[in-house]
Design an enzyme around this catalytic site. Structure first.
Site: not given
Ligand code: FAD
Length: 477
Positions: A277, A280, A308, A343, A361, A384
């Site tokens: 993650e 990602w 849209w 997420n 989006w 997005w």
């Molecule tokens: P954990 O599951 O603990 O993951 C650890 C770290 O991995 C996160 O803190 C984050 O830095 C990274 N990570 C995890 N999933 C993703 C992902 N899908 N994409 C990129 N990095 C990821 N994340 C943001 O940090 N900022 C945003 O503005 C953002 N906007 C989003 C918008 C949409 C529509 C979607 C679907 C996802 C978005 N995310 C964003 C990705 C993700 O949802 C969040 O990083 C995550 O929910 C953060 O929670 P956590 O720290 O508990 O994640």
């Protein structure tokens, strides 16, 4: 011997002392350090941090200021154009130059390159470093030397590289100048709006470098082993919630990976899933750097002309969590309440806006930008465009999430919905994700009056799905 001239250490999205490459380099050079933060909102282009993000920044600056004071350093705060502020500080302090950690979003890349060129022309030192990413966007490429647009091969390529370890910073070796220039106060930067919402969101976040480290160690102790399964269930505390700390650099990805190795979880399924993650996040930065137009335009060009709709009322119902789809409303209200959303639910609310409601989006990205404490141009754009089916490695547009199925699968007891949509709290679990299926008696007993104290669905699921697919047909060719 005259003391060597100090260095301005320009803090940006690296608001920490550990694993800070610019700080380590200034110390290795034997320089006295003057820490600086400049609030240059116009320098952020179209993406000045939103309200929730600024609140997090304010708290992070307060914490960094205290941490620096423990080492007899003063954080010098200024407001306005970065280059002008740096020039003034260089003149006031007689510093040799400026060190900083790099950023990768288009406005910052352009501004920082100009500043570096200007500093060097004026014969000041200008050095930049990496403290935000495991691998910088230009360090990873396909066999043809091109940027990746799909996550799996990107992450596989990264797997062949050495693991970067945190940069050692021995704070005992800090050299402290005799005096510091004048500073603005954190409050005077005007980061936080005067709104009751601020006080609410503030309660959910304990912001600081030490807090970030504590959150990580608690996560590794309590949650990482179950992460792979639990990360999809929004009612559980199954994810780390480190995203905002990562965004503002209160902790860095090198430290996270190192901590996983030290905890002996590098090869466990939870540990590997967690690192992937972080992968990602790396991929998001890779895409943003190589495709800097993506915050404004879809990566897949044919979506530029997507038909849209624009309806302010529809958009507001989505924003306020009044769509009539319980899992969606719970997510949007969690965002409003905490400045964060799980997420899995981000994906569900994104799908509803872009597909059922046919709203671009970019509207979703803007709302998240303002409301998320972790708002991050790279990850938000990727997320997005993923939801909209128009970005790198995106879900195909024709895959339309069913909010009821998603709710039943990932919130099987309805706990998440009950927490954030109290007007549905007394509904039996069987109907909590589709209250319109409940009998009148069940609704009455639960105190739910559809169309009165809880809305009917903003669009019927089947109709929304068909409309989305028909719109997609128009751009498919
Ligand atoms: P954990 O599951 O603990 O993951 C650890 C770290 O991995 C996160 O803190 C984050 O830095 C990274 N990570 C995890 N999933 C993703 C992902 N899908 N994409 C990129 N990095 C990821 N994340 C943001 O940090 N900022 C945003 O503005 C953002 N906007 C989003 C918008 C949409 C529509 C979607 C679907 C996802 C978005 N995310 C964003 C990705 C993700 O949802 C969040 O990083 C995550 O929910 C953060 O929670 P956590 O720290 O508990 O994640």
């Amino acid at each position: 011997m005259p003391a060597p001239k100090p260095i301005l250490l320009w803090f940006r999205k690296d608001l920490r002392l550990r694993d800070n490459a610019a700080l380590a380099a200034a110390m290795d050079a034997g320089r006295e350090i003057i820490p600086v933060f400049i609030w240059d909102d116009e320098g952020e282009g179209n993406w000045t941090p939103g309200a929730a993000s600024r609140l997090f920044l304010q708290r992070a600056l307060e914490s960094l200021k205290k941490d620096l004071e423990e080492h007899r350093l003063k954080l010098v705060l200024r407001k306005g154009d970065s280059q002008k502020a740096l020039e003034k500080l260089l003149e006031e302090t007689g510093a040799m130059g400026v060190y900083w950690n790099r950023r990768y979003d288009p406005a910052a890349v352009q501004r920082d390159s100009e500043i570096k060129r200007w500093l060097r022309e004026k014969e000041w030192e200008a050095e930049s470093f990496n403290s935000s990413l495991l691998y910088e966007p230009w360090e990873v490429s396909t066999q043809q030397g091109k940027p990746f647009q799909v996550y799996t091969p990107f992450w596989k390529r990264v797997g062949a590289l050495d693991r970067p370890t945190p940069i050692e910073v021995d704070l005992r070796k800090l050299r402290v100048p005799e005096s510091f220039p004048e500073t603005d106060s954190v409050a005077s930067l005007g980061l936080v709006p005067d709104h009751p919402w601020v006080e609410k969101v503030d309660r959910y976040w304990k912001v600081g470098e030490a807090s970030a480290e504590k959150i990580l160690s608690d996560f590794l102790e309590d949650a990482v082993d179950d992460y792979k399964e639990a990360r999809d269930f929004p009612a559980q505390h199954g994810t780390s919630r480190l995203s905002a700390y990562l965004h503002w650099g209160l902790i860095g990805p090198r430290q996270i990976w190192e901590a996983i190795v030290e905890a002996g979880r590098e090869k466990s399924s939870g540990g590997q899933c967690f690192i992937s993650e972080i992968g990602w996040r790396e991929f998001a930065y890779h895409v943003l750097y190589h495709f800097p137009d993506t915050p404004e335009s879809p990566l897949r060009e044919k979506y530029e002309d997507f038909p849209w709709e624009e309806d302010e009322e529809v958009l507001q119902r989505w924003q306020r969590g009044k769509t009539g789809y319980p899992i969606v409303d719970a997510g949007m209200r969690q965002l409003w309440e905490e400045g964060w959303m799980h997420n899995r639910v981000r994906m569900i609310v994104g799908s509803l806006l872009v597909k059922h409601l046919l709203h671009s989006w970019s509207h979703g990205a803007r709302w998240f930008w303002d409301c998320l404490v972790d708002a991050d141009l790279a990850s938000n754009t990727l997320g997005w465009q993923w939801s909209g089916g128009c970005g790198a490695d995106a879900a195909p547009y024709f895959r339309v999430f069913n909010p009821m199925t998603q709710g039943k699968k990932f919130d099987p007891e309805g706990d998440y919905v009950r927490r954030y949509v109290p007007e549905l709290a007394d509904l039996p679990t069987k109907v909590i994700h589709e209250p319109w299926e409940a009998s009148e008696e069940v609704l009455r007993e639960a105190g739910v009056r559809l169309g009165d104290n809880y809305p009917n669905p903003i669009i019927e699921h089947k109709k929304g799905r068909e409309r989305a697919l028909a719109a997609f047909e128009k751009v498919k060719g």
